[in-house]
Motif scaffolding. Structure first.
Motif, short mmCIF file in Angstrom:
data_model
loop_
_atom_site.label_atom_id
_atom_site.label_comp_id
_atom_site.label_asym_id
_atom_site.label_seq_id
_atom_site.Cartn_x
_atom_site.Cartn_y
_atom_site.Cartn_z
N SER A 8 0.84 -1.19 0.00
CA SER A 8 0.00 0.00 0.00
C SER A 8 0.89 1.26 0.00
O SER A 8 2.03 1.18 0.41
CB SER A 8 -0.91 0.00 1.23
N PRO A 9 0.45 2.43 -0.36
CA PRO A 9 -0.88 2.70 -0.88
C PRO A 9 -1.05 2.20 -2.31
O PRO A 9 -0.10 2.13 -3.07
CB PRO A 9 -0.97 4.22 -0.84
N HIS A 10 -2.30 1.88 -2.64
CA HIS A 10 -2.58 1.38 -3.97
C HIS A 10 -3.15 2.47 -4.86
O HIS A 10 -3.51 2.23 -6.00
CB HIS A 10 -3.58 0.22 -3.86
N HIS B 105 -3.25 -11.48 6.50
CA HIS B 105 -2.02 -10.77 6.84
C HIS B 105 -1.31 -10.49 5.52
O HIS B 105 -1.36 -11.32 4.61
CB HIS B 105 -1.16 -11.67 7.74
N PRO B 106 -0.66 -9.33 5.40
CA PRO B 106 -0.01 -9.02 4.13
C PRO B 106 0.96 -10.10 3.65
O PRO B 106 1.17 -10.26 2.46
CB PRO B 106 0.73 -7.71 4.40
N PRO B 182 -10.45 6.18 1.41
CA PRO B 182 -11.37 6.14 0.29
C PRO B 182 -12.09 4.79 0.20
O PRO B 182 -11.61 3.81 0.77
CB PRO B 182 -10.47 6.34 -0.92
N VAL B 342 -7.02 -8.36 -5.16
CA VAL B 342 -7.99 -8.02 -4.13
C VAL B 342 -7.25 -7.34 -3.00
O VAL B 342 -6.22 -7.83 -2.54
CB VAL B 342 -8.71 -9.27 -3.58
N VAL B 343 -7.77 -6.18 -2.59
CA VAL B 343 -7.15 -5.47 -1.49
C VAL B 343 -8.04 -5.63 -0.27
O VAL B 343 -9.25 -5.40 -0.35
CB VAL B 343 -6.98 -3.97 -1.83
N GLY B 346 -8.55 -0.46 2.85
CA GLY B 346 -8.73 0.59 1.86
C GLY B 346 -7.55 0.69 0.91
O GLY B 346 -6.55 -0.01 1.08
N PRO B 347 -7.65 1.57 -0.08
CA PRO B 347 -6.56 1.70 -1.05
C PRO B 347 -5.30 2.33 -0.49
O PRO B 347 -4.24 2.18 -1.06
CB PRO B 347 -7.17 2.60 -2.13
N MET B 348 -5.41 3.04 0.64
CA MET B 348 -4.22 3.71 1.17
C MET B 348 -3.42 2.81 2.11
O MET B 348 -2.20 2.86 2.14
CB MET B 348 -4.62 4.99 1.91
N MET B 349 -4.10 2.04 2.91
CA MET B 349 -3.39 1.23 3.90
C MET B 349 -3.68 -0.25 3.81
O MET B 349 -3.10 -1.04 4.54
CB MET B 349 -3.70 1.72 5.32
N GLY B 350 -4.59 -0.64 2.95
CA GLY B 350 -4.94 -2.05 2.86
C GLY B 350 -3.81 -2.87 2.26
O GLY B 350 -2.84 -2.33 1.75
N PHE B 351 -3.96 -4.18 2.34
CA PHE B 351 -2.93 -5.03 1.76
C PHE B 351 -3.56 -5.97 0.74
O PHE B 351 -4.73 -6.30 0.82
CB PHE B 351 -2.19 -5.81 2.85
N THR B 352 -2.76 -6.38 -0.23
CA THR B 352 -3.26 -7.28 -1.26
C THR B 352 -3.30 -8.69 -0.72
O THR B 352 -2.47 -9.08 0.09
CB THR B 352 -2.35 -7.24 -2.49
N LEU B 353 -4.28 -9.44 -1.16
CA LEU B 353 -4.41 -10.82 -0.71
C LEU B 353 -3.71 -11.74 -1.69
O LEU B 353 -3.67 -11.48 -2.89
CB LEU B 353 -5.89 -11.20 -0.62
N GLU B 425 2.67 4.66 8.56
CA GLU B 425 2.44 3.91 7.32
C GLU B 425 1.11 4.28 6.67
O GLU B 425 0.44 3.43 6.11
CB GLU B 425 2.52 2.40 7.58
N GLY B 427 0.69 6.15 4.13
CA GLY B 427 0.80 6.11 2.67
C GLY B 427 0.64 7.46 1.99
O GLY B 427 0.67 7.53 0.77
#
Lengths: 361, 663, 189
Positions: A8-10, B105-106, B182, B342-343, B346-353, B425, B427
């Motif tokens: 992130s950020p994405h 978990h990321p 967001p 897939v996150v 959110g887009p700022m702090m989320g992590f991809t699965l 963090e 972002g």
């Protein structure tokens, strides 16, 4: 297909380095047009020489360094450097000097230090200083604004002048600078500097012909209009948040303060703040050169100090030094001080006490 | 620390003014995708995967085993530690697996998880609400919160009961409904639809914490939620519903505290240190559920959004629902993605699965499935041009680009000097970076490497200590040995001249006689066993095993007895009985253990052993035989006994062996 | 006369500087040999003896006395680099004669096969193996340095060196170490 992973950020704001550089170039464009209006085709030809040299040099060295060429060129930083150099040199400068200057800017000052982001000095300004020190005569041979010339140079004449040293009629730059009645036209800064050394007072010196048709009576013809357009371009950059206000405000403010102090101390000998601002390259320096992010200070407080110190050196060198203008010198001096300024102007981090114990672990 | 006084803050709040935090960004919020529709319920997934650790802290102890039938809300783990929080069965069904499963978990690595196949009845276990919570002690309410498995649902998942049972004086209790990321609208919808429950949860917390002021903070891009909360709280003068200007990351704990109070959480400190506590609105809702309904935390609101799903929406998702189930429900359209992505968050702090089987956990607030071109598609890092747009965006007033240089160059000391660990963090820096540098990624790598180095350093230090302790021990033993040798030698030398040779011969004869006598005795005792074949030894071993098992059973029996006799008035008698039972059990165990070691010990114990231990004694008698097979059998018996003992976990655990011997 | 003054002046100066030096040598006396401690600090403390010395401290002493710095396989390049910085010498590649840098491992005893001979216990330099004679032994994973020294003495070969697999807490944001799955798509007919 496997899921893609990223950190992130994405999400990202849609303004990359290339766009930032392009915005700066757009902001310069009107001033360049005004400069061409007053000083002829020279700037266009110099720009073409400089930009192509810059791109070729950058591509060549990137290739030697085995870095991706197209991606680096598409960030427009080399183009911007070349244009900044082109507007700083006299329009009638021999082509090979421009070429050497641009090569130094890109090849030595920028790429030898590691490319974009790693150069300690402002490439365009170092190149300008190298040229100025190596070719002092040629670098001070500014042609007068077209309005003072008996017959303004045509495009072909300009090309011929730059590439052969003579116009099609066989005139060289020194002859061209001599206007109709046998007086050599100097730049406004030169005129005052020479006037003062010849024993004139400041108010007598600004009676020189070069000040006819300027913005005000102490502002040079042509020159002050160009400076005004740079100011407008700078405001555009501020508006679009490409640059922060700190450096221009620090620099202009400090020039105003220093010049005012001197001017009040001795009105006969020291130029007014207005004279300093609208003559020479102060405004382009404040908005386009000193704000070069790579070689400037990076903290907001540091930027104010950085700008103010440049303004200080500018007035000092212009007033007491041997050269009429001093933006390049002042910027280079302060480039050297940037790491120090940055170190001592670190902002207080959230949750930390006063800055006195910020380095405590 | 820069402390703003309470009165000052109140005056400012009364005037409707707030403080500000430095930096911050304004990303496009995209909340309209999901904010207009009601929270929906989804069908039961085919299976539920419940990681046993979903919060900050340690995991609870398993309370069920594979094959068990569980009812909805039944605890699957039990808290045995203040930082352990139980997890509960999200629906009724059968536990089919307990083992490592990919987790939210990321890293996408595995953690211990319980898999439940729902039976479709969704049948609740018996619930014990605590509606009259004001009548109970705070400890009781706090315990109820812990037992309901409630941990912070906003981000980090800090155990709520620990926050709520702090002893520091709290001036401001902040309920965080800012939701600045967001896309996410889970809290927004929750406040709009369940404002009253959020209010109830707030009341419970207020009862526990007794703050001077309660502030419910909501970002000004959620006017409906603001209105709903204002209506829900209009009867209470203590609660202020405050509209916070929209700016990312205003919802960060530290930033929100700064916006509301102008105070800063000191580094290495907690919000409680400056008189502030913060809870998420989702947590408040869960608290209300737990206290007034008795329902543990088994479901939460999740925003399923992004342009690659046909029906972006908010759903009530059971904890443990695999992500792909929710994606299916929301109409995931793979053709809209160039690369599946897939996150979680959110887009700022989320992590991809890394796997669509990842379960929804207590802190999952959003699943973002971006269409291609919606988010960053490619890695396009360019050199840093030192523009310091990142520093302007940083809410913690760090210098992100210096951190970046040092993190990239692995100069971790310098990175820490620039306060790397104060980075939250969020972002914002990477969001504005024109060179598209994944700054936060560099910080995370640096942080985890620093932590790893610290761990390694600590381990090395420990290894060094152990190595040195061992060296010292060996040295000591060597000296002792030498000392012993020397003494023995001296003793010999002293003795030799004293006794005459005749005496010596006599002594030797006496020794030999005694030895023979001893042997004969042994022989008679072991007459039978000496002739026994290997087969017999095996049989004996089997018998021993059985007996050991029985002994184990008895042990637990005796424990049961003990438990039962709890009711009996005569406490002393009961204690004696328990002690006897323990002693018996212990003896059984010791017998089987000592079997291969010493014959004499066995015979000694023989005399005092109870009748039910006879079989074990047989083994010990036989064990005098010096055959390898028999030893193996004994070892097996010992292992069995050990296991039996471990299963019953009673007497030997509680009292020390010496205590038993004395009693 | 001037000669006498010069002599006295020089004599005084010599006296003063002598006192200063003498004071400094007492005041700033270096206790022990901190260099060995510093080197020991850098070494990974696996106590594996692959360097040819019986433990990390002896090797630290050897380095301080001029031995090569590239004999520590568990420490690998990172340790060599740090040692080079400390000693002010050029970093060189790991001496292959002493082994190769490998991922972190810990010993694991297959407990069914253990006969309880205690040989591994005696071999373990950090006392990380528990057990008694004729009783099954086991490794305290947290204390094991992965030195490999217990593997050879085992008469029944029941000790394995198992790589330490990353956990969610030891993961360092390296996506390459993450297994990747996909989204199973059920075709709706």
């Amino acid at each position: 297909m496997k899921l893609t992973l990223s950190s992130s950020p994405h999400q990202r704001v849609q303004r990359d380095t290339g766009q930032v550089m392009r915005l700066v170039i757009y902001a310069m464009a009107p001033a360049m047009l005004v400069q061409m209006y007053f000083f002829g085709w020279g700037l266009l030809i110099q720009s073409i020489i400089a930009v192509s040299t810059a791109l070729i040099t950058e591509a060549g060295i990137l290739r030697l360094r085995q870095k991706p060429v197209v991606r680096a060129l598409s960030d427009y930083s080399a183009v911007l450097t070349a244009l900044l150099l082109a507007v700083s040199i006299p329009p009638g400068l021999p082509w090979w000097m421009t070429l050497i200057g641009t090569f130094c800017a890109i090849g030595i000052v920028k790429q030898l230090y590691g490319g974009l982001g790693f150069n300690m000095f402002n490439p365009a300004m170092v190149a300008y200083v190298i040229l100025l020190v190596s070719f002092p005569a040629a670098m001070t041979m500014w042609l007068p604004p077209v309005q003072f010339m008996a017959d303004p140079l045509s495009f072909a004449d300009t090309v011929s002048l730059i590439f052969t040293g003579y116009t099609q009629a066989g005139l060289d730059v020194a002859q061209l600078r001599t206007v109709a009645d046998g007086i050599t036209m100097a730049t406004p800064l030169d005129a005052v500097k020479t006037g003062l050394t010849e024993g004139l007072t400041y108010s007598e010196a600004i009676q020189s012909r070069i000040f006819n048709g300027g913005l005000a009576n102490s502002l040079g013809a042509g020159w002050s209009w160009v400076a005004l357009t740079y100011l407008a371009g700078g405001l555009f950059l501020l508006k679009t948040k490409v640059i922060n206000w700190h450096i221009p405000v620090g620099m202009i403010g400090s020039v105003v303060v220093c010049a005012t102090v001197l001017h009040i101390a001795d009105m006969d000998f020291y130029a007014s703040p207005l004279f300093h601002i609208f003559n020479g390259s102060l405004l382009i320096g404040a908005f386009f050169i000193a704000t070069d992010p790579v070689s400037a200070s990076t903290t907001n407080k540091g930027r104010l100090i950085f700008g103010a110190a440049i303004g200080f050196w500018l007035v000092i060198i212009r007033t007491f030094g041997g050269y009429p203008d001093a933006v390049a010198f002042a910027v280079i001096i302060m480039n050297m001080a940037v790491p120090l300024i940055d170190y001592y102007t670190r902002p207080r981090t959230y949750g930390h006490g006063s800055r006195s114990n910020k380095r405590g672990r | 620390m820069l402390s703003v006084s309470f009165d000052e803050i109140i005056a400012k709040l009364n005037a409707g003014k707030l403080y500000d935090f430095p930096g911050g960004v304004h990303p496009e919020d995209k909340k309209l995708l999901t904010s207009q529709a009601e929270i929906q319920t989804v069908s039961l997934p085919e299976k539920l995967i419940i990681p046993i650790r979903q919060h900050v802290g340690t995991e609870g102890r398993l309370a069920i085993s594979v094959g068990d039938r569980v009812k909805k809300g039944q605890p699957l783990t039990r808290s045995s530690h203040p930082f352990a929080i139980p997890v509960h069965a999200p629906t009724s069904g059968k536990v089919t697996e307990i083992g490592p499963h990919v987790t939210a978990h990321p890293s996408g690595l595995n953690e211990q998880a319980i898999t439940i196949i729902p039976d479709g009845h969704d049948e609740w276990t018996s619930l014990t609400p605590l509606s009259d919570y004001t009548a109970h002690s705070s400890e009781k309410v706090v315990e109820a919160l812990c037992d309901a498995g409630i941990s912070g649902m906003g981000g980090a998942g800090f155990p709520t009961h620990i926050k709520a049972s702090g002893t520091k004086k709290i001036e401001f209790m902040v309920i965080n409904g800012v939701e600045c990321e967001p896309y996410i609208t889970a809290d927004d919808r929750l406040m709009r639809e369940h404002a009253w429950q959020v209010r109830q949860g707030t009341d419970v917390l207020a009862h526990l914490i007794k703050p001077q002021v309660i502030i419910i903070a909501i970002e000004d891009n959620k006017p409906e939620a603001l209105k709903a909360m204002q209506i829900a709280c209009q009867d209470s003068a203590d609660i202020r519903v405050v509209s916070v200007p929209t700016k990312y990351p205003a919802g960060g704990e530290k930033q929100l505290i700064q916006v509301l109070t102008g105070r800063e959480v000191p580094r290495d400190g907690l919000p409680a240190d400056i008189g502030v506590l913060m809870f998420n609105v989702g947590t408040c809702y869960a608290i209300a559920d737990a206290i007034f309904q008795g329902k543990p935390l088994v479901e939460r609101v999740v925003t399923v959004t992004g342009e690659a799903v046909e029906k972006p929406c908010n759903v009530w998702a059971l904890i443990g629902t695999p992500v792909n189930h929710l994606l299916k429900e929301a109409g995931y359209n793979p053709t809209k993605q160039a690369q599946p992505q897939v996150v979680m968050g959110g887009p700022m702090m989320g992590f991809t699965l890394n796997d669509a089987d990842v379960p929804v956990v207590k802190i999952t607030n959003c699943l973002l499935v971006p269409a291609s071109g919606e988010l960053i598609d490619e890695d396009n890092e360019r050199p840093c041009i030192r523009c310091s747009a990142c520093a302007d965006a940083c809410p913690a007033s760090l210098l992100p680009q210096q951190l970046f240089w040092h993190a990239k160059a692995h100069e971790y000391d310098k990175a820490q000097e620039y306060n790397l660990f104060d980075c939250i963090e969020c972002g914002a820096c990477a969001y504005v970076c024109p060179s598209e540098i994944p700054l936060v990624h560099y910080y995370r790598q640096a942080k985890s490497s620093i932590r790893q180095q610290r761990d390694e350093k600590a381990r090395a230090e420990k290894a060094r200590e152990r190595f040195e302790a061992r060296k010292a021990r060996l040295e000591r033993e060597k000296i002792e040995r030498e000392e012993k040798h020397r003494r023995a030698k001296e003793a010999r030398e002293n003795k030799t001249p004293a006794g005459s040779s005749k005496d010596k011969v006599a002594a030797a004869l006496a020794r030999a006689k005694a030895k023979r006598a001893g042997k004969e005795e042994n022989n008679t005792e072991q007459d039978q066993s000496a002739t026994q074949t290997d087969k017999q030894a095996k049989v004996a071993a089997a018998v021993a095993r059985a007996k050991a098992k029985k002994a184990g059973g008895q042990q637990s029996d005796s424990k049961d007895n003990q438990d039962r006799s709890d009711n009996v008035a005569d406490e002393k008698k009961q204690q004696v009985a328990a002690a006897v039972a323990r002693a018996k059990a212990k003896k059984t165990q010791r017998d089987s253990k000592s079997a291969p070691d010493k014959n004499s010990a066995a015979s000694e114990e023989n005399s005092s052993a109870q009748s039910e231990n006879r079989a074990t004694d047989e083994v010990s008698t036989q064990s005098a035989e010096d055959s390898k097979k028999q030893r193996v059998a004994a070892a097996v018996a010992r292992a069995k006994a050990k296991k039996a003992q471990r299963d019953s976990k009673s007497a030997p655990d509680k009292s020390s062996p010496s205590g038993i011997a004395k009693r | 006369m001037s000669l006498t003054v010069a002599l006295i002046a020089i004599g005084l100066l010599a006296l003063i500087f002598g006192l200063v030096l003498g004071y400094a040598s007492i005041k700033f006396k270096v206790e022990g040999d901190p260099l060995v401690d510093q080197i020991d600090e850098i070494l990974p403390q696996t106590q594996c003896g692959q360097c040819g010395y019986p433990g990390c401290r002896p090797y630290a002493e050897a380095i301080a006395n001029g031995d090569e710095i590239n004999k520590c396989p568990p420490g690998g390049e990172a340790t060599i680099k740090q040692l080079a910085d400390l000693m002010g010498v050029e970093a060189k590649p790991l001496d292959a004669a002493h082994g190769e840098e490998d991922e972190k491992k810990v010993a694991f005893i297959r407990e069914d096969e253990c006969i309880g001979c205690t040989k591994c216990i005696q071999a373990c330099p950090v006392d990380a193996i528990l057990g008694a004679a004729k009783h099954m032994h086991t490794v305290i994973t947290d204390e094991c340095t992965g030195c490999d020294l217990c593997v050879d003495p085992c008469p029944v070969d029941c000790i394995d060196m198992v790589p330490v697999s990353p956990t969610t807490t030891s993961w360092t944001w390296d996506f390459d170490k993450t297994p990747k799955g996909d989204i199973p798509i059920k075709m709706v007919s």
